[in-house]
Scaffold this motif. Structure first.
Motif, mmCIF file in Angstrom:
data_model
loop_
_atom_site.group_PDB
_atom_site.id
_atom_site.type_symbol
_atom_site.label_atom_id
_atom_site.label_comp_id
_atom_site.label_asym_id
_atom_site.label_seq_id
_atom_site.Cartn_x
_atom_site.Cartn_y
_atom_site.Cartn_z
ATOM 1 N N VAL A 24 52.399 92.533 91.508
ATOM 2 C CA VAL A 24 53.761 92.135 91.337
ATOM 3 C C VAL A 24 53.840 90.661 92.092
ATOM 4 O O VAL A 24 54.585 89.756 91.560
ATOM 5 N N SER A 25 53.227 90.436 93.247
ATOM 6 C CA SER A 25 53.571 89.332 93.935
ATOM 7 C C SER A 25 52.686 87.968 93.407
ATOM 8 O O SER A 25 53.291 86.950 93.215
ATOM 9 N N LEU A 26 51.721 88.401 92.603
ATOM 10 C CA LEU A 26 51.013 87.295 91.886
ATOM 11 C C LEU A 26 51.812 86.891 90.567
ATOM 12 O O LEU A 26 52.015 85.834 90.592
ATOM 13 N N LEU A 27 52.493 87.742 90.155
ATOM 14 C CA LEU A 27 53.304 87.508 88.836
ATOM 15 C C LEU A 27 54.339 86.600 89.372
ATOM 16 O O LEU A 27 54.908 85.605 88.643
ATOM 17 N N GLN A 28 55.017 87.102 90.463
ATOM 18 C CA GLN A 28 56.147 86.252 90.940
ATOM 19 C C GLN A 28 55.967 84.866 91.286
ATOM 20 O O GLN A 28 56.777 84.120 91.190
ATOM 21 N N GLN A 29 54.543 84.658 91.612
ATOM 22 C CA GLN A 29 54.078 83.295 92.107
ATOM 23 C C GLN A 29 53.715 82.454 90.919
ATOM 24 O O GLN A 29 52.858 81.502 91.287
ATOM 25 N N GLY A 30 53.905 82.880 89.598
ATOM 26 C CA GLY A 30 53.582 82.216 88.593
ATOM 27 C C GLY A 30 51.931 82.825 88.400
ATOM 28 O O GLY A 30 51.440 81.987 87.249
ATOM 29 N N GLY A 31 51.500 83.616 88.866
ATOM 30 C CA GLY A 31 49.975 84.148 88.284
ATOM 31 C C GLY A 31 50.145 84.733 86.963
ATOM 32 O O GLY A 31 51.154 85.218 86.365
ATOM 33 N N ILE A 32 48.850 85.041 86.265
ATOM 34 C CA ILE A 32 48.847 85.680 85.114
ATOM 35 C C ILE A 32 47.759 86.782 85.385
ATOM 36 O O ILE A 32 46.806 86.735 85.905
ATOM 37 N N GLY A 33 47.967 87.874 84.762
ATOM 38 C CA GLY A 33 47.065 88.952 84.544
ATOM 39 C C GLY A 33 47.083 90.047 83.602
ATOM 40 O O GLY A 33 47.976 90.001 82.822
ATOM 41 N N GLY A 34 46.117 90.642 83.375
ATOM 42 C CA GLY A 34 46.049 91.986 82.267
ATOM 43 C C GLY A 34 46.594 92.981 83.004
ATOM 44 O O GLY A 34 46.368 93.502 83.896
ATOM 45 N N ILE A 35 47.496 93.512 82.111
ATOM 46 C CA ILE A 35 48.415 94.966 82.510
ATOM 47 C C ILE A 35 48.397 95.827 81.350
ATOM 48 O O ILE A 35 48.127 95.461 80.118
ATOM 49 N N PRO A 36 48.433 97.228 81.867
ATOM 50 C CA PRO A 36 48.302 98.117 80.844
ATOM 51 C C PRO A 36 49.577 98.378 80.031
ATOM 52 O O PRO A 36 50.693 98.312 80.692
ATOM 53 N N THR A 37 49.321 98.590 78.822
ATOM 54 C CA THR A 37 50.530 99.230 78.086
ATOM 55 C C THR A 37 49.984 100.422 77.139
ATOM 56 O O THR A 37 48.847 100.483 77.186
ATOM 57 N N GLU A 38 50.900 101.040 76.520
ATOM 58 C CA GLU A 38 50.395 102.279 75.895
ATOM 59 C C GLU A 38 49.553 101.680 74.618
ATOM 60 O O GLU A 38 48.841 102.489 74.100
ATOM 61 N N THR A 39 49.948 100.518 74.130
ATOM 62 C CA THR A 39 49.263 100.082 72.913
ATOM 63 C C THR A 39 47.747 99.339 73.174
ATOM 64 O O THR A 39 46.914 99.986 72.800
ATOM 65 N N VAL A 40 47.984 98.293 73.724
ATOM 66 C CA VAL A 40 46.640 97.519 74.095
ATOM 67 C C VAL A 40 47.146 96.781 75.482
ATOM 68 O O VAL A 40 48.362 96.649 76.017
ATOM 69 N N TYR A 41 45.908 96.269 76.265
ATOM 70 C CA TYR A 41 46.343 95.522 77.378
ATOM 71 C C TYR A 41 47.175 94.289 77.045
ATOM 72 O O TYR A 41 46.450 93.630 76.002
ATOM 73 N N GLY A 42 47.964 94.071 77.778
ATOM 74 C CA GLY A 42 48.667 92.521 77.556
ATOM 75 C C GLY A 42 48.213 91.687 78.762
ATOM 76 O O GLY A 42 47.644 92.092 79.706
ATOM 77 N N LEU A 43 48.413 90.515 78.542
ATOM 78 C CA LEU A 43 48.057 89.091 79.393
ATOM 79 C C LEU A 43 49.480 88.651 79.797
ATOM 80 O O LEU A 43 50.200 87.895 79.055
ATOM 81 N N ALA A 44 49.836 89.197 81.002
ATOM 82 C CA ALA A 44 51.214 88.918 81.347
ATOM 83 C C ALA A 44 51.686 87.827 82.211
ATOM 84 O O ALA A 44 50.732 87.235 83.089
ATOM 85 N N ALA A 45 52.769 87.251 82.249
ATOM 86 C CA ALA A 45 53.316 86.296 82.928
ATOM 87 C C ALA A 45 54.922 86.305 82.846
ATOM 88 O O ALA A 45 55.379 86.993 81.880
ATOM 89 N N ASP A 46 55.533 85.800 84.034
ATOM 90 C CA ASP A 46 57.125 85.948 84.205
ATOM 91 C C ASP A 46 57.337 84.920 83.013
ATOM 92 O O ASP A 46 57.450 83.908 83.104
ATOM 93 N N ALA A 47 58.233 85.636 82.020
ATOM 94 C CA ALA A 47 58.665 85.252 80.737
ATOM 95 C C ALA A 47 59.576 83.711 81.436
ATOM 96 O O ALA A 47 59.732 82.972 80.367
ATOM 97 N N PHE A 48 60.202 83.787 82.327
ATOM 98 C CA PHE A 48 61.033 82.575 82.623
ATOM 99 C C PHE A 48 60.457 81.736 83.674
ATOM 100 O O PHE A 48 60.809 80.908 84.155
ATOM 101 N N GLN A 49 58.896 81.697 83.777
ATOM 102 C CA GLN A 49 58.437 80.514 84.395
ATOM 103 C C GLN A 49 57.395 79.924 83.331
ATOM 104 O O GLN A 49 56.131 80.370 82.996
#
Ligand code: TXA
Ligand code: MG
Length: 350
Positions: free
Chosen positions: A25-50
């Motif tokens: 959570v804190s990495l994403l809030q600071q503008g980090g990017i990371g692999g996150i699980p979803t039920e379909t496939v893993y996503g590469l996530a970023a805060d959409a508003f950064q």
């Protein structure tokens, strides 16, 4: 501040541990990017508003910027943050299929960064069914833009290890939520006043949708007014989801002949086979060749087959085969999504 140049490998976080989730959570809030699980496939996530974080997602994936991202929410109450209008049909679809593997393309809120939508006037939105994904987004407090966590055009990841194999030195973290239950990406639907356009078949089947909305009109995805195809749904780009080994899609009735032809002209090399259902009748056919075989199912269970698809393709890619022959599966239910991914893998031109 996370930075792709300051870290050579990504942090591996365990979704079962609250302290690890808090770190994601804190990495994403600071503008980090990371692999996150979803039920379909893993996503590469970023805060959409950064936008800077979103730009890092494109860079890490080597994804062309004309290919827009899906925005993930934890709750339908967040819809007004990203969509300026939610029609009654969209609302009903959301009510019936969210959380789940369905993405709705809706009129976009102007505050959503252009990079997320590739400048389109629409935004793709979904609420994932993986509880950890929803909890993570809720804690970040902002929608997450997340494409599948693979290099552009390559096979989508269904485990944390798949993510690390392709992106380990390019992202800040991976959050392990176990293997993905669905295994193929979400169904992408453009919701229009006249009906629905199926932009990408996926984890929610057309049959499931028509069972709930028998009256709905299905519009031609290739005839979307005012857009050419890559702008409407670059996921429709033909070459996608490809292993490095050349792949050919073959009708089941022709598989035996194709195997014999190929083996005759390539006697000392291995052939990879992606087969549909292993039964006493299909098990030993086609025979007598140097082959490496992966079976999608023994029982005919579509869900299990879809969940195995990308892992099977990866193992075939690593099997030292010269060519992969993939047997076309029945074009129904999740079979549409499976054939769609195989067609794109076969369209590889390099
Ligand atoms: O299951 C999934 O959908 C996964 C997980 C991580 O949620 N995500 C995923 O994202 O597959 P990606 O980026 O690999 O595919 C997104 C698809 C692409 O085909 C893209 O072109 C389409 O959604 N898309 C995104 N925004 C769009 C828009 N505004 N209009 C039309 N298509 C859009
Ligand atoms: Mg993808």
């Amino acid at each position: 501040m996370p930075n792709s140049h300051s870290r050579s490998t990504s942090l591996r976080l365990d979704g079962r541990l609250p302290a690890d989730v808090a770190q994601a959570v804190s990495l994403l809030q600071q503008g980090g990017i990371g692999g996150i699980p979803t039920e379909t496939v893993y996503g590469l996530a970023a805060d959409a508003f950064q936008p800077r974080a979103v730009a890092r997602v494109f860079e890490a994936k080597q994804r062309p910027a004309f290919d827009p991202l899906i925005v993930h929410l934890p709750d339908p109450a967040w819809l007004p943050r990203v969509a300026r209008e939610v029609s009654s049909l969209a609302r009903q679809l959301a009510g019936r299929f969210w959380p789940g593997p369905l993405t709705l393309v809706l009129p976009r809120q102007t505050t959503v960064p252009d990079l997320v939508t590739s400048g389109l006037d629409s935004v793709a939105v979904r609420i994932p069914a993986h509880p950890l994904a929803r909890e993570l987004i809720a804690q970040v407090g902002s929608p997450l833009a997340a494409p599948s966590a693979n290099l552009f055009g390559r096979i989508s990841p269904t485990t944390v290890q798949h993510v690390l194999d392709q992106l380990e030195d390019r992202i800040d973290f991976v959050l392990d939520g176990g293997p993905c239950r669905v295994g193929v990406e979400s169904t992408v639907l453009q919701v229009e006043p006249e009906g629905l356009r199926l932009l990408r078949p996926g984890g929610t089947t057309v049959e499931e949708i028509t069972a709930v909305f028998p009256e709905v009109a299905w519009l031609d995805p290739l005839a979307s007014p005012g857009h050419n195809l890559p702008q409407v749904a670059p996921g429709l780009l033909t070459q996608h989801y490809a292993p490095r080994t050349p792949l050919e899609l073959v009708d089941p009735a022709n598989l035996g002949d194709r195997v014999r032809d190929w083996s005759g002209s390539h006697p000392h090399t291995q052939l990879g086979l992606l087969r549909w259902q292993k039964t006493p009748a299909t098990r030993d056919e086609p025979a007598g060749t140097n082959t490496y075989t992966e079976w999608l199912t023994t029982t005919g269970d579509w869900k299990g087959a879809a969940a195995r698809l990308f892992a099977c393709l990866r193992r075939l890619d690593e099997s030292q085969s010269e060519l992969i022959l993939a047997e076309r599966v029945p074009e129904t239910g999740l079979g549409r999504a499976i054939n769609d991914r195989l067609r794109r893998a076969a369209a590889r031109t390099e």
